[in-house]
Design an enzyme around this catalytic site. Structure first.
Site, mmCIF file in Angstrom:
data_model
loop_
_atom_site.group_PDB
_atom_site.id
_atom_site.type_symbol
_atom_site.label_atom_id
_atom_site.label_comp_id
_atom_site.label_asym_id
_atom_site.label_seq_id
_atom_site.Cartn_x
_atom_site.Cartn_y
_atom_site.Cartn_z
ATOM 1 N N LYS A 22 28.449 27.479 39.428
ATOM 2 C CA LYS A 22 29.364 26.387 39.083
ATOM 3 C C LYS A 22 30.564 26.916 38.293
ATOM 4 C CE LYS A 22 28.484 23.698 35.314
ATOM 5 N NZ LYS A 22 29.647 23.584 34.432
ATOM 6 N N ASN A 23 30.282 27.741 37.287
ATOM 7 C CA ASN A 23 31.367 28.161 36.398
ATOM 8 C C ASN A 23 32.306 29.182 37.036
ATOM 9 O OD1 ASN A 23 30.439 26.418 34.510
ATOM 10 N ND2 ASN A 23 29.588 27.965 33.126
ATOM 11 N N ARG A 93 35.120 18.731 31.296
ATOM 12 C CA ARG A 93 36.001 19.540 30.486
ATOM 13 C C ARG A 93 36.650 20.677 31.287
ATOM 14 N NH1 ARG A 93 36.655 23.267 27.170
ATOM 15 N NH2 ARG A 93 37.688 22.798 25.203
ATOM 16 N N CYS A 117 32.537 16.908 22.788
ATOM 17 C CA CYS A 117 31.496 16.547 23.749
ATOM 18 C C CYS A 117 30.162 16.728 23.062
ATOM 19 C CB CYS A 117 31.614 17.370 25.017
ATOM 20 S SG CYS A 117 31.230 19.075 24.750
ATOM 21 N N ARG A 122 35.328 20.945 20.949
ATOM 22 C CA ARG A 122 35.676 22.075 21.811
ATOM 23 C C ARG A 122 37.191 22.159 21.925
ATOM 24 N NH1 ARG A 122 31.597 21.975 26.858
ATOM 25 N NH2 ARG A 122 32.476 24.031 27.242
ATOM 26 N N PRO A 123 37.816 22.902 21.009
ATOM 27 C CA PRO A 123 39.276 22.971 20.993
ATOM 28 C C PRO A 123 39.836 23.725 22.194
ATOM 29 C CG PRO A 123 38.342 24.528 19.426
ATOM 30 C CD PRO A 123 37.191 23.759 19.991
ATOM 31 N N ILE A 124 41.158 23.584 22.418
ATOM 32 C CA ILE A 124 41.796 24.372 23.485
ATOM 33 C C ILE A 124 43.004 25.152 22.935
ATOM 34 C CG2 ILE A 124 41.013 23.015 25.474
ATOM 35 C CD1 ILE A 124 43.840 21.737 25.499
ATOM 36 N N ASP A 125 42.942 25.429 21.624
ATOM 37 C CA ASP A 125 44.053 26.158 20.989
ATOM 38 C C ASP A 125 44.306 27.515 21.651
ATOM 39 O OD1 ASP A 125 41.421 26.489 19.741
ATOM 40 O OD2 ASP A 125 42.397 27.986 18.492
ATOM 41 N N LEU A 126 43.248 28.192 22.090
ATOM 42 C CA LEU A 126 43.448 29.526 22.682
ATOM 43 C C LEU A 126 44.153 29.428 24.037
ATOM 44 C CD1 LEU A 126 39.980 31.109 21.807
ATOM 45 C CD2 LEU A 126 42.184 31.627 20.720
ATOM 46 N N ASP A 308 24.430 28.939 27.405
ATOM 47 C CA ASP A 308 23.986 27.995 28.438
ATOM 48 C C ASP A 308 22.491 28.125 28.761
ATOM 49 O OD1 ASP A 308 26.460 26.853 28.600
ATOM 50 O OD2 ASP A 308 27.046 27.799 30.475
ATOM 51 N N ARG A 400 25.240 17.523 37.181
ATOM 52 C CA ARG A 400 26.530 18.186 36.981
ATOM 53 C C ARG A 400 26.412 19.678 37.290
ATOM 54 N NH1 ARG A 400 28.346 18.272 31.520
ATOM 55 N NH2 ARG A 400 29.716 19.697 32.583
HETATM 56 C C1 UD1 Z 1 32.529 28.022 29.376
HETATM 57 C C2 UD1 Z 1 31.507 27.489 30.333
HETATM 58 C C3 UD1 Z 1 30.359 26.837 29.586
HETATM 59 C C4 UD1 Z 1 29.787 27.799 28.551
HETATM 60 C C5 UD1 Z 1 30.888 28.382 27.684
HETATM 61 C C6 UD1 Z 1 30.400 29.486 26.765
HETATM 62 C C7 UD1 Z 1 32.864 26.957 32.261
HETATM 63 C C8 UD1 Z 1 33.423 25.917 33.146
HETATM 64 N N1 UD1 Z 1 32.142 26.532 31.214
HETATM 65 O O1 UD1 Z 1 33.057 26.896 28.657
HETATM 66 O O2 UD1 Z 1 29.343 26.488 30.512
HETATM 67 O O3 UD1 Z 1 28.878 27.127 27.716
HETATM 68 O O4 UD1 Z 1 31.930 28.947 28.507
HETATM 69 O O5 UD1 Z 1 29.820 30.515 27.511
HETATM 70 O O6 UD1 Z 1 33.004 28.142 32.510
HETATM 71 N N2 UD1 Z 1 37.088 27.912 21.580
HETATM 72 C C9 UD1 Z 1 38.113 27.821 20.659
HETATM 73 N N3 UD1 Z 1 39.371 27.590 21.128
HETATM 74 C C10 UD1 Z 1 39.661 27.461 22.460
HETATM 75 C C11 UD1 Z 1 38.597 27.573 23.372
HETATM 76 C C12 UD1 Z 1 37.327 27.799 22.900
HETATM 77 O O7 UD1 Z 1 37.897 27.943 19.450
HETATM 78 O O8 UD1 Z 1 40.818 27.261 22.803
HETATM 79 C C13 UD1 Z 1 35.700 28.162 21.104
HETATM 80 C C14 UD1 Z 1 34.707 27.111 21.562
HETATM 81 O O9 UD1 Z 1 34.689 25.979 20.707
HETATM 82 C C15 UD1 Z 1 33.408 27.890 21.526
HETATM 83 C C16 UD1 Z 1 33.849 29.297 21.953
HETATM 84 O O10 UD1 Z 1 35.246 29.346 21.716
HETATM 85 O O11 UD1 Z 1 32.920 27.960 20.191
HETATM 86 C C17 UD1 Z 1 33.571 29.636 23.400
HETATM 87 O O12 UD1 Z 1 34.026 28.562 24.230
HETATM 88 P P1 UD1 Z 1 34.626 28.812 25.686
HETATM 89 O O13 UD1 Z 1 34.253 30.175 26.164
HETATM 90 O O14 UD1 Z 1 36.044 28.436 25.699
HETATM 91 O O15 UD1 Z 1 33.835 27.729 26.519
HETATM 92 P P2 UD1 Z 1 34.391 27.049 27.820
HETATM 93 O O16 UD1 Z 1 35.307 27.997 28.500
HETATM 94 O O17 UD1 Z 1 34.840 25.685 27.519
#
Ligand code: UD1
Length: 421
Positions: A22-23, A93, A117, A122-126, A308, A400
């Site tokens: 899926k991912n 997401r 969630c 789950r921020p998207i700052d990065l 996961d 899902r």
């Molecule tokens: C992806 C996977 C999800 C898995 C996760 C961690 C997909 C579609 N989903 O989610 O199944 O659980 O990786 O292996 O591939 N973070 C920040 N800022 C950001 C983005 C992330 O601080 O902009 C933090 C998150 O809160 C978390 C960590 O970084 O603590 C890792 O998250 P991330 O790897 O981004 O998870 P996803 O890509 O959303």
């Protein structure tokens, strides 16, 4: 609404075919936005999340259909719309993965900011930091992230955050950089096999990417990308979940198509618990017939133990002979399954991002509530071994991310049914 009813106690025996990841499929589907011509994807699992992304892509002008063999064909027909709306992003997401491709190909992206969630904020700052560094202007309006760039320019981007690398942020920046002018070097990139798969797919389509699968990815921008055919890698999380299903039922199961090289940390932990895990010609063979040893496990970005599979490992360790400890270092709040497992007779105590698991002799069937995708899988595993009947409500969480889970488990001897509430 559906729920799963499981009567525990059956030993699993036989083969479980592992579906496509899926991912991996989700970001690769989003990458179709970048392409001229048709993208054909094999091994895309038939899951609620995949169908959800198909709906979003169709609103964004990408026509998608499955052929008789199940391959997913994607083709951009209209590039006008760049808005991924709240209604769709809030349901899934991973929709955020359209951001990089929209910006790179259509010069604009408007993506609803995903909220928190069940597994925490789950921020998207990065994601935004990476795309801004490539030259995009960023603004937040009415809960939407607005990004604009006449031109993206390759540069050095550090993508490490407080919790390490980010998988989908790496995917977004990687996809955007393929069409940027010049060279982009991503530092602290996610190393997950799904990122490697995305890089492989993009390279087939004409991108010039090296280092994918390592913490430093280099991308030399190209003028255009052409859709190609690609086989999505097998789902390591589905494989890991069924490995634990075999282990917890003292079963003997072959996971056909699974890749052991993507599961090193999981294999290591399971072997320490006393589970027998071997590579065979068709995939991975898992059996267990002895008592389970308690262990410590910490989730980390790949190649560490995957978050996961944290909930599923916890279910297994409930039955170990002694106290185990699990620490969650990726999503420190991802413990909604703890209370539900305790309802089934587990003895779990949460201390911050750590759970102490006191092994018990048996779990007992109960009515439990699925809260997120992987927590639901953990409850199904508990049901497989719990004494009596377990009902896991809110089955939609499982749909899902697991293709036909009740069929796959029934085929190897589990007593599991999907029923209407
Ligand atoms: C992806 C996977 C999800 C898995 C996760 C961690 C997909 C579609 N989903 O989610 O199944 O659980 O990786 O292996 O591939 N973070 C920040 N800022 C950001 C983005 C992330 O601080 O902009 C933090 C998150 O809160 C978390 C960590 O970084 O603590 C890792 O998250 P991330 O790897 O981004 O998870 P996803 O890509 O959303």
């Amino acid at each position: 609404m559906h729920f799963f009813e499981i009567v525990g106690g059956n030993r699993l025996k036989g083969a479980i075919p592992i579906s496509g990841a899926k991912n991996s499929a989700l970001p690769i589907m989003a990458a179709s936005i970048l392409m001229d011509g048709e993208t054909i994807l094999h091994n895309v699992p038939d899951l609620a999340d995949v169908r959800q992304l198909q709906i979003l892509l169709s609103r964004l002008g990408v026509k998608a259909h499955r052929d008789e063999e199940g391959a997913l064909h994607l083709r951009v027909e209209d590039e006008m719309n760049v808005h991924a709306e709240y209604e769709l992003v809030s349901k899934m997401r991973a929709s955020v993965c359209v951001m990089g491709p929209l910006l790179a190909k259509r010069k604009r992206a408007q993506v609803s900011m995903p909220g928190g969630c069940a597994i925490g904020s789950r921020p998207i700052d990065l994601h935004i930091h990476g795309l801004e560094t490539l030259g995009a202007d960023f603004e937040l309006a009415n809960g939407d992230v607005l990004l604009r760039a006449k031109k993206l320019t390759g540069t050095d981007i550090f993508l490490g955050g407080a919790f390490g690398s980010s998988v989908t942020a790496t995917a977004n920046v990687l996809m955007a950089a393929t069409l940027a002018t010049g060279r982009t070097v991503i530092g602290s990139a996610a190393c997950e096999p799904e990122i490697t798969d995305l890089g492989e797919f993009l390279n087939k389509c004409g991108a010039r990417i090296t280092g994918h699968g390592t913490p430093q990815i280099t991308i030399d921008g190209v003028e255009r990308l052409e859709g190609k055919e690609h086989h999505v890698i097998p789902d390591r999380i589905e494989a890991g979940t069924h490995m634990i299903a075999a282990a917890i039922t003292n079963g003997d199961v072959e996971l056909t198509g699974a890749r052991i090289d993507h599961l090193q940390a999981v294999v290591d932990r399971l072997r320490r618990v006393g589970v027998i895990v071997e590579r065979d010609e068709k995939g991975i063979a898992v059996s267990s017939s002895r008592r389970l040893e308690p262990i410590e496990a910490t989730t980390q970005p790949y190649p560490g133990f995957p978050t996961d599979l944290q909930a599923q490992l916890m279910t297994l360790l409930c039955l170990a002979d002694g106290n185990s400890v699990i620490t969650e270092k990726v999503f420190p709040d991802r413990f909604l399954h703890v209370g539900e497992l305790n309802r089934m007779g587990a003895r779990l105590r949460k201390e911050g991002p750590t759970v102490i698991i006191e092994g018990v002799k048996r779990l007992i069937g109960a009515q439990v509530m699925a809260s997120d995708l992987r927590a639901s899988a953990a409850l199904i595993l508990a049901g497989l071994v719990g004494k009596g009947t377990t009902r896991v409500h809110r089955a939609y969480h499982i749909d899902r991310g697991y293709e036909r889970i009740e069929e796959k488990l029934s085929a190897v001897g589990a007593n599991i049914r999907r029923l209407d509430e």
